[in-house]
Each structure stands twice: as structure tokens, then as C-alpha cells.
Design an enzyme around this catalytic site. Structure first.
Site, short mmCIF file in Angstrom:
data_model
loop_
_atom_site.label_atom_id
_atom_site.label_comp_id
_atom_site.label_asym_id
_atom_site.label_seq_id
_atom_site.Cartn_x
_atom_site.Cartn_y
_atom_site.Cartn_z
N ALA A 51 0.80 -1.23 0.00
CA ALA A 51 0.00 0.00 0.00
C ALA A 51 0.84 1.28 0.00
CB ALA A 51 -0.96 -0.01 1.19
N GLN A 204 3.97 -13.83 -1.75
CA GLN A 204 4.76 -12.67 -1.35
C GLN A 204 5.56 -12.93 -0.08
OE1 GLN A 204 1.49 -12.49 -2.27
NE2 GLN A 204 0.96 -10.48 -3.08
N ASP A 245 -4.22 -2.54 3.15
CA ASP A 245 -4.35 -1.82 1.88
C ASP A 245 -5.42 -0.74 1.97
OD1 ASP A 245 -2.84 -3.14 -0.68
OD2 ASP A 245 -3.12 -4.58 0.95
N ASN A 255 -6.95 -6.27 3.59
CA ASN A 255 -5.55 -6.65 3.44
C ASN A 255 -5.47 -7.92 2.58
OD1 ASN A 255 -2.74 -6.11 4.10
ND2 ASN A 255 -2.80 -7.99 5.30
N LYS A 256 -4.27 -8.37 2.31
CA LYS A 256 -4.05 -9.53 1.46
C LYS A 256 -4.93 -10.70 1.88
CE LYS A 256 -2.13 -12.18 -1.56
NZ LYS A 256 -2.41 -11.99 -2.99
#
Length: 355
Positions: A51, A204, A245, A255-256
């Protein structure tokens, strides 16, 4: 390349050099973006992600639009900037930092264009756009440092910390958000150990967080996402810290994908669940998490992660990039101005007022 010296994005005067994160950790390769469209493509492809870094890149994308515009009038330049801003915002709709940075640069250029004390020129508006983009990057470095200092106070001595996705130097303009908390605690001698979630489907955690923590010498162990509950049930997780994010006004966090599951497991096992993000990630216009648009990414990332097919040909797959964690599951939100606790609508607003 030492993690402390990672430069995921570098401003080159009228373009940016981008470290291609889709190639890490196997190769450290960069490419150059010379147009806003190329910047949008870099964001969309996850060559740049995280982000805060998305905000920096979006700011630079606007600076590129300003320096590359052929406008002969301030009005035309502003139209070119508006067009570039729309393109950049559409590249990653869930990440509020993109919109935040675009609107910040646009506001600065509009103010420069309307200045009465000295008539605006195309060149003066261009300079204003570049200066604002560089200010966004500079402020993020300081923001990361502040998040780390505030957050390390919440980390117990000898803690086992579980982390999801990637929130370090590769995701920001500094030392990171959630990862800044981890590295600050490590540097303070707290002798921590980090459980690094793989973070599927794009991995990630396995590719980027493990790479960064390894460079920094932070003790860590990579685990499959599905191992988190087992670790908690065995008393092997003392806290969880993740990034964000987008944060809604009430404290709900996008978020992810996989973050919500961790928060539910943490509540069941009595493990504190923390979110670390700059206040720029808070979107006061988004009332609750139900109002957040969740990006649906290409199914290929699920059926053929990293280009390797793992499912039968023709298999259908859903690929939501994010999920939303309700504020009630979050122990605290660590920001660059302090630690917010429930009720978040009040505490986040109070921190914002300190600016």
C-alpha cells in the site's frame, strides 16, 4: 543487494526505475516507466505492490504525467493530469493509497494553478507535481520509522511473531509497516522469531518477506498459510502483525487474502492481532469494510502460480486479492502517529487531528 538498501522505486527526473518484484528472489531486475500507462501496468502486474509503495509510485506516475505532457496551457496540463490520475486509480481500486496520492498531487497542482500572487505557468505546475510526489516518498520513509518505534513497544521479549504477505522495504519507501515493527523489535534486542506465511497464491511471504528478513538477519521460519492455526493451538504464536491496503473509518481492514482467517484464528486462541499502517491508509469516506471493493485478479495466479500449472486444464478458480477483517478482531492499529484502539472511529480520528 542488502535489504537495508533496497530501492524498489527510484525517481530519475522524468521517469522511474522499478525493481521487478515478480522476479524476486530468483533475479533482481529493474525496468523503467516513462508514461503513466506504464506505471499503471507495473501496479497491475504486481511488479510494484504494498500500500505505501503504491502511493509513492502513483505520485511519481502523476509527476511523469506532468513532465511528459505536451500541454501549452495550464488548463490543458491539468486535464492531462486528471486523465493520468483516473488511469492510475483504476489500476488497483482496493488500495486507497493510490487514490490518496493521485488526489494529493492533483490538489497541489490545482493550488499552484490558482495562485494569484504569481501567475502560474505550465512549468511551475509541473514543478509542483514533481515536488509533491517527492514529498510523498520522503514522508513515507519517516512514517515507516515511526510505525516501527510505536509498534516495537507491543512486542514481548522473545516473542514468536506471525506475519502475512510482505510489508517491508519492498512494499514502502522505508523500512516497512508491519515489518518495520518486526525489525525495530529485532534491533532493540528483543530476540524475536518470525513465522513467515507463504501468502498464496502469489507467495509474497515466501518470495519477498523471507528474502528481506534473511538479508536483515532476523530469525524466521517459513510456513504454509494453512499451518497458522496449528501453530497457535500449540502456543507457538505470541502475536500477529500484518499491514493494510485500506482501513475503513470504523477500523475494518482490507488486506491480502488470508488475513481475515488469521484474525479469526487469533481470536479463538487468544493471540493479539495487530495491524500496522500509516494514517494515509485510513479512508474516512469508507464507512465500513462492507463498502470496500475487493479486487478479483486473474485466475491464472491460482491454477498456475508463478507460471507453473498445478490444476487440471480448464479448472475454474476464484482469486480475490483481499479480504476484510472486522475491527472487533483487531487488538490495535499501529500508525505513524501512535497506536489506535477500539473504538477506532474515535481513536483514528483523534490521531488524524494531531497532524
Amino acid at each position: 543487494m542488502a535489504a537495508a538498501s533496497v530501492q524498489p522505486v527510484e525517481w530519475l527526473g522524468d521517469r522511474i526505475r522499478v525493481l521487478d518484484q515478480t522476479r524476486l528472489p530468483g533475479a533482481e531486475r529493474s525496468f523503467v516507466c516513462r508514461t503513466p500507462a506504464q506505471v499503471a501496468d507495473a501496479i497491475r502486474s504486481l511488479a510494484v505492490r504494498g500500500a505505501p509503495l503504491l502511493g509513492i509510485v502513483a505520485g511519481y506516475g502523476m509527476a511523469i504525467a506532468a513532465t511528459g505532457s505536451k500541454a501549452r496551457s495550464v488548463a490543458q496540463l491539468q486535464r492531462d493530469l486528471d486523465k493520468a490520475g483516473d488511469l492510475l486509480i483504476r489500476s488497483r481500486p482496493t488500495a486507497v493509497n493510490v487514490r490518496w496520492a493521485v488526489e494529493r498531487v492533483l490538489e497541489t497542482t490545482r493550488t499552484a494553478a490558482e495562485r494569484r500572487s504569481r501567475p502560474a505557468t505550465v512549468e511551475s505546475v509541473r514543478r509542483a507535481a514533481v515536488a509533491e510526489a517527492m514529498a510523498i516518498a520522503r514522508e513515507d520513509r519517516e512514517s515507516c520509522r515511526a510505525i516501527g518505534l510505536f509498534g516495537r513497544e507491543l512486542v514481548p521479549q522473545g516473542a514468536n511473531v506471525l506475519h502475512h504477505c510482505n510489508t517491508g522495504a519492498l512494499a514502502t519507501g522505508g523500512a516497512g509497516t508491519a515489518q518495520s515493527v518486526i525489525t525495530a523489535a529485532h534491533r532493540a534486542g528483543k530476540k524475536i522469531h518470525v513465522w513467515v506465511d507463504e501468502t498464496r497464491p502469489v507467495l509474497q511471504g515466501a518470495r519477498l518477506t523471507a528474502w528481506e528478513l534473511g538479508k536483515l538477519g532476523v530469525p524466521m521460519t517459513l510456513v504454509a498459510d494453512s499451518a497458522a492455526g496449528s501453530l497457535m493451538s500449540r502456543g507457538l504464536v505470541d502475536m500477529i502483525v500484518v499491514g493494510a491496503d485500506r482501513i475503513a473509518a470504523n477500523g475494518d481492514v482490507a488486506n491480502k487474502i488470508g488475513t481475515y482467517s488469521l484474525a479469526v484464528l487469533a481470536r479463538h486462541h487468544g493471540v493479539p492481532f495487530y495491524v500496522a499502517a500509516p494514517l494515509s491508509t485510513v479512508d474516512p469516506d469508507t464507512r465500513t469494510g462492507k463498502d470496500i471493493v475487493i479486487e478479483e485478479r486473474n485466475a491464472k495466479e491460482v491454477v498456475a502460480p508463478m507460471g507453473m500449472a498445478i490444476a487440471p486444464r480448464g479448472t475454474r478458480a476464484a482469486n480475490p486479492a483481499f479480504d476484510v477483517t472486522p475491527a472487533r478482531l483487531i487488538a490495535a492499529i499501529i500508525t505513524d502517529r501512535g497506536v489506535a484502539r477500539a473504538p477506532y472511529r474515535t481513536s483514528l480520528r483523534r490521531l488524524e487531528a494531531q497532524g
